[in-house]
Design a protein around this motif. Sequence first.
Motif, PDB file in Angstrom:
ATOM      1  N   ASN A 229     -14.197  -2.236  -9.957  1.00  0.00           N
ATOM      2  CA  ASN A 229     -15.256  -3.166  -9.554  1.00  0.00           C
ATOM      3  C   ASN A 229     -16.387  -2.430  -8.825  1.00  0.00           C
ATOM      4  O   ASN A 229     -16.224  -1.979  -7.684  1.00  0.00           O
ATOM      5  CB  ASN A 229     -14.686  -4.272  -8.659  1.00  0.00           C
ATOM      6  N   GLU A 230     -17.533  -2.325  -9.480  1.00  0.00           N
ATOM      7  CA  GLU A 230     -18.614  -1.480  -8.967  1.00  0.00           C
ATOM      8  C   GLU A 230     -19.438  -2.107  -7.856  1.00  0.00           C
ATOM      9  O   GLU A 230     -20.348  -1.485  -7.317  1.00  0.00           O
ATOM     10  CB  GLU A 230     -19.526  -1.059 -10.133  1.00  0.00           C
ATOM     11  N   LEU A 231     -19.111  -3.361  -7.480  1.00  0.00           N
ATOM     12  CA  LEU A 231     -19.870  -4.006  -6.403  1.00  0.00           C
ATOM     13  C   LEU A 231     -19.199  -3.834  -5.028  1.00  0.00           C
ATOM     14  O   LEU A 231     -19.794  -4.123  -4.002  1.00  0.00           O
ATOM     15  CB  LEU A 231     -20.040  -5.509  -6.729  1.00  0.00           C
ATOM     16  N   ILE A 232     -17.974  -3.370  -5.058  1.00  0.00           N
ATOM     17  CA  ILE A 232     -17.228  -3.319  -3.786  1.00  0.00           C
ATOM     18  C   ILE A 232     -17.327  -1.946  -3.135  1.00  0.00           C
ATOM     19  O   ILE A 232     -16.916  -0.932  -3.719  1.00  0.00           O
ATOM     20  CB  ILE A 232     -15.744  -3.665  -4.008  1.00  0.00           C
ATOM     21  N   THR A 233     -17.876  -1.913  -1.929  1.00  0.00           N
ATOM     22  CA  THR A 233     -17.827  -0.679  -1.134  1.00  0.00           C
ATOM     23  C   THR A 233     -17.792  -1.028   0.351  1.00  0.00           C
ATOM     24  O   THR A 233     -18.278  -2.078   0.771  1.00  0.00           O
ATOM     25  CB  THR A 233     -18.997   0.277  -1.477  1.00  0.00           C
ATOM     26  N   GLY A 234     -17.146  -0.167   1.119  1.00  0.00           N
ATOM     27  CA  GLY A 234     -17.066  -0.355   2.574  1.00  0.00           C
ATOM     28  C   GLY A 234     -16.062  -1.400   3.004  1.00  0.00           C
ATOM     29  O   GLY A 234     -16.115  -1.892   4.137  1.00  0.00           O
ATOM     30  N   GLN A 235     -15.103  -1.727   2.126  1.00  0.00           N
ATOM     31  CA  GLN A 235     -14.154  -2.796   2.444  1.00  0.00           C
ATOM     32  C   GLN A 235     -12.750  -2.260   2.698  1.00  0.00           C
ATOM     33  O   GLN A 235     -12.296  -1.323   2.048  1.00  0.00           O
ATOM     34  CB  GLN A 235     -14.096  -3.812   1.288  1.00  0.00           C
ATOM     35  N   ASN A 236     -12.096  -2.890   3.639  1.00  0.00           N
ATOM     36  CA  ASN A 236     -10.677  -2.626   3.910  1.00  0.00           C
ATOM     37  C   ASN A 236      -9.909  -3.850   3.418  1.00  0.00           C
ATOM     38  O   ASN A 236      -9.941  -4.903   4.046  1.00  0.00           O
ATOM     39  CB  ASN A 236     -10.456  -2.413   5.411  1.00  0.00           C
ATOM     40  N   ILE A 237      -9.266  -3.708   2.254  1.00  0.00           N
ATOM     41  CA  ILE A 237      -8.650  -4.855   1.583  1.00  0.00           C
ATOM     42  C   ILE A 237      -7.194  -5.022   2.005  1.00  0.00           C
ATOM     43  O   ILE A 237      -6.360  -4.137   1.778  1.00  0.00           O
ATOM     44  CB  ILE A 237      -8.700  -4.664   0.042  1.00  0.00           C
ATOM     45  N   LEU A 238      -6.899  -6.161   2.614  1.00  0.00           N
ATOM     46  CA  LEU A 238      -5.527  -6.442   3.067  1.00  0.00           C
ATOM     47  C   LEU A 238      -4.695  -6.980   1.911  1.00  0.00           C
ATOM     48  O   LEU A 238      -5.092  -7.941   1.251  1.00  0.00           O
ATOM     49  CB  LEU A 238      -5.562  -7.452   4.214  1.00  0.00           C
ATOM     50  N   ILE A 239      -3.566  -6.343   1.649  1.00  0.00           N
ATOM     51  CA  ILE A 239      -2.648  -6.772   0.584  1.00  0.00           C
ATOM     52  C   ILE A 239      -1.300  -6.901   1.277  1.00  0.00           C
ATOM     53  O   ILE A 239      -0.516  -5.949   1.343  1.00  0.00           O
ATOM     54  CB  ILE A 239      -2.567  -5.715  -0.533  1.00  0.00           C
ATOM     55  N   ASP A 240      -1.047  -8.067   1.873  1.00  0.00           N
ATOM     56  CA  ASP A 240       0.010  -8.100   2.893  1.00  0.00           C
ATOM     57  C   ASP A 240       0.900  -9.338   2.895  1.00  0.00           C
ATOM     58  O   ASP A 240       1.579  -9.610   3.900  1.00  0.00           O
ATOM     59  CB  ASP A 240      -0.627  -7.920   4.279  1.00  0.00           C
ATOM     60  N   GLY A 241       0.899 -10.099   1.799  1.00  0.00           N
ATOM     61  CA  GLY A 241       1.794 -11.267   1.744  1.00  0.00           C
ATOM     62  C   GLY A 241       1.555 -12.260   2.867  1.00  0.00           C
ATOM     63  O   GLY A 241       2.472 -13.001   3.250  1.00  0.00           O
ATOM     64  N   GLY A 242       0.343 -12.253   3.418  1.00  0.00           N
ATOM     65  CA  GLY A 242      -0.008 -13.212   4.464  1.00  0.00           C
ATOM     66  C   GLY A 242       0.252 -12.738   5.891  1.00  0.00           C
ATOM     67  O   GLY A 242       0.005 -13.464   6.852  1.00  0.00           O
ATOM     68  N   TYR A 243       0.718 -11.499   6.054  1.00  0.00           N
ATOM     69  CA  TYR A 243       1.083 -10.964   7.384  1.00  0.00           C
ATOM     70  C   TYR A 243      -0.032 -11.187   8.410  1.00  0.00           C
ATOM     71  O   TYR A 243       0.204 -11.681   9.512  1.00  0.00           O
ATOM     72  CB  TYR A 243       1.376  -9.472   7.247  1.00  0.00           C
ATOM     73  N   THR A 244      -1.268 -10.821   8.035  1.00  0.00           N
ATOM     74  CA  THR A 244      -2.363 -10.871   9.015  1.00  0.00           C
ATOM     75  C   THR A 244      -3.092 -12.220   9.034  1.00  0.00           C
ATOM     76  O   THR A 244      -4.040 -12.396   9.794  1.00  0.00           O
ATOM     77  CB  THR A 244      -3.408  -9.758   8.732  1.00  0.00           C
ATOM     78  N   ALA A 245      -2.618 -13.172   8.199  1.00  0.00           N
ATOM     79  CA  ALA A 245      -3.252 -14.499   8.216  1.00  0.00           C
ATOM     80  C   ALA A 245      -2.746 -15.315   9.403  1.00  0.00           C
ATOM     81  O   ALA A 245      -3.344 -16.331   9.777  1.00  0.00           O
ATOM     82  CB  ALA A 245      -2.950 -15.233   6.913  1.00  0.00           C
ATOM     83  N   GLN A 246      -1.656 -14.863  10.013  1.00  0.00           N
ATOM     84  CA  GLN A 246      -1.017 -15.655  11.072  1.00  0.00           C
ATOM     85  C   GLN A 246      -1.753 -15.493  12.398  1.00  0.00           C
ATOM     86  O   GLN A 246      -2.182 -14.409  12.727  1.00  0.00           O
ATOM     87  CB  GLN A 246       0.450 -15.218  11.236  1.00  0.00           C
TER      88      GLN A 246
END
Length: 246
Positions: A229-246
């Motif tokens: 995806n060529e539009l995405i830069t400077g992002q820290n993408i959370l892939i965490d099964g909801g861990y940090t949504a709490q």
Amino acid sequence: MELKGKVAVITGAASGIGLATAEAFVNKGVKVVLSDYNEADGQAETERLKNSGAEVMFIKADVSKEEDVKHLISETVKQFGKIDIMFNNAGIGILCEAHKLTYDEYRRVIAINQDGVFFGAKYAITEMLKTGGGVIVNTSSILGSVGEPGAFPYNASKGAVNLMTKSLALQYADRGIRVNSVCPGYVDSGMVNKEALGKFYDKLVDKHPIGRLGRADEIAHAVIFLCENELITGQNILIDGGYTAQ
Ligand code: NAD
């Protein structure tokens, strides 16, 4: 971005997330340099991929050593002609209360998890600037955003990786280089598994709303997405099964 024919370097590729990402890249027709300081496992996995027809090679490198990373990148360019994707993934963790930690233990985590990202980015970007661009993906963690008791140097290193990612992204956006990080929740791997962690493993599962830990191939899937995806830069993408949504 079409990945077929691109050249990718992966550090920490002998197991876990790095190895799963090597497999995912190979399935997309990417030429992959697997790198690790564990030469035996790294060579064996590279041979396995080669035997299934993949264009891969192994180069030993300890990411905490600048000369090793410099050699990794120069050898990649020598063998494959260029570098399009750098996946700075090698990392370690230790659990110890901060006041009991020695300076050497602290430095070792920072040297691998943080300095390793600097060296990988520095030498990969130097080559990418010659060819008009590329993609850097760093492996951070949920622990780059939230604290974990006993994980002081790990928290410090991954927090740094999150901001190094943004800083690099801003610095090179106008020269065709995108920089992002994947921030996994706990993932079954060489580092985190039931056998090594016992009851602590079950406690970790409880912290993930989806009721299980992640799989390495689920993180690899996100790395592929960030490369394509060529539009995405400077992002820290959370892939965490909801861990940090709490
Ligand atoms: P893993 O232990 O399966 O793989 C890590 C690999 O890195 C190993 O092959 C190891 O030999 C290599 N490595 C370690 N130090 C190195 C060095 N100095 N130079 C070169 N290679 C080195 O664990 P993993 O989960 O696949 O870890 C990959 C990355 O994911 C790490 O950066 C880790 O911090 C991060 N991460 C892991 C989890 C998790 O729960 N497993 C969660 C969030 C982030």
